[in-house]
Motif scaffolding. Structure first.
Motif, mmCIF file in Angstrom:
data_model
loop_
_atom_site.group_PDB
_atom_site.id
_atom_site.type_symbol
_atom_site.label_atom_id
_atom_site.label_comp_id
_atom_site.label_asym_id
_atom_site.label_seq_id
_atom_site.Cartn_x
_atom_site.Cartn_y
_atom_site.Cartn_z
ATOM 1 N N ARG A 184 0.813 -1.227 0.000
ATOM 2 C CA ARG A 184 0.000 0.000 0.000
ATOM 3 C C ARG A 184 0.844 1.275 0.000
ATOM 4 O O ARG A 184 0.308 2.378 0.024
ATOM 5 N N PHE A 185 2.175 1.106 -0.043
ATOM 6 C CA PHE A 185 3.093 2.239 -0.012
ATOM 7 C C PHE A 185 4.087 2.144 -1.159
ATOM 8 O O PHE A 185 4.389 1.058 -1.644
ATOM 9 N N ASP A 188 14.145 9.332 -3.101
ATOM 10 C CA ASP A 188 14.823 10.134 -2.069
ATOM 11 C C ASP A 188 14.784 9.484 -0.685
ATOM 12 O O ASP A 188 15.206 10.070 0.296
ATOM 13 N N GLY A 189 14.234 8.252 -0.594
ATOM 14 C CA GLY A 189 14.179 7.546 0.689
ATOM 15 C C GLY A 189 12.879 7.744 1.440
ATOM 16 O O GLY A 189 12.654 7.120 2.467
ATOM 17 N N SER A 190 12.013 8.613 0.943
ATOM 18 C CA SER A 190 10.715 8.832 1.586
ATOM 19 C C SER A 190 9.724 7.768 1.111
ATOM 20 O O SER A 190 10.018 6.974 0.214
ATOM 21 N N TRP A 191 8.555 7.756 1.726
ATOM 22 C CA TRP A 191 7.493 6.809 1.384
ATOM 23 C C TRP A 191 6.213 7.577 1.100
ATOM 24 O O TRP A 191 5.928 8.574 1.740
ATOM 25 N N PRO A 219 -3.369 9.883 0.371
ATOM 26 C CA PRO A 219 -2.260 10.225 -0.529
ATOM 27 C C PRO A 219 -1.971 11.721 -0.450
ATOM 28 O O PRO A 219 -2.880 12.532 -0.313
ATOM 29 N N GLY A 220 -0.718 12.054 -0.506
ATOM 30 C CA GLY A 220 -0.316 13.455 -0.408
ATOM 31 C C GLY A 220 1.182 13.520 -0.233
ATOM 32 O O GLY A 220 1.911 12.716 -0.802
ATOM 33 N N PRO A 221 1.655 14.445 0.583
ATOM 34 C CA PRO A 221 3.099 14.576 0.785
ATOM 35 C C PRO A 221 3.700 13.276 1.317
ATOM 36 O O PRO A 221 3.069 12.559 2.101
ATOM 37 N N PRO A 222 4.919 12.957 0.896
ATOM 38 C CA PRO A 222 5.568 11.719 1.354
ATOM 39 C C PRO A 222 5.984 11.808 2.821
ATOM 40 O O PRO A 222 6.092 12.885 3.396
ATOM 41 N N PHE A 223 6.204 10.632 3.396
ATOM 42 C CA PHE A 223 6.691 10.505 4.765
ATOM 43 C C PHE A 223 8.202 10.357 4.726
ATOM 44 O O PHE A 223 8.716 9.479 4.043
ATOM 45 N N LYS A 224 8.892 11.201 5.456
ATOM 46 C CA LYS A 224 10.356 11.137 5.515
ATOM 47 C C LYS A 224 10.768 10.585 6.866
ATOM 48 O O LYS A 224 10.107 10.820 7.873
#
Length: 59
Positions: free
Chosen positions: A7-8, A13-16, A35-40
């Motif tokens: 689901r991800f 850049d290493g984010s999800w 869905p939206g900005p990635p998780f760092k």
């Protein structure tokens, strides 16, 4: 907490990023993710460091 890795998306850049809306239940309560900005890594969302958890479980 087990995450469904399918689901991800793991970004270059290493984010999800989440592919579709989902709900997680943790000791902190219910967390809704859209869905939206990635998780760092190192950033908390609803009390969870989702990027760290995904790195540990899905890479």
């Amino acid at each position: 907490m087990e995450l469904d890795c399918s689901r991800f998306t793991h970004n270059p850049d290493g984010s999800w990023s989440v592919k579709q809306p989902l709900e997680l239940f943790s000791e902190n309560g219910r967390v809704r993710i859209s869905p939206g900005p990635p998780f760092k890594p190192g950033l908390s969302f609803g009390g969870l460091d989702l990027a760290r958890m995904l790195d540990e479980q899905c890479r």
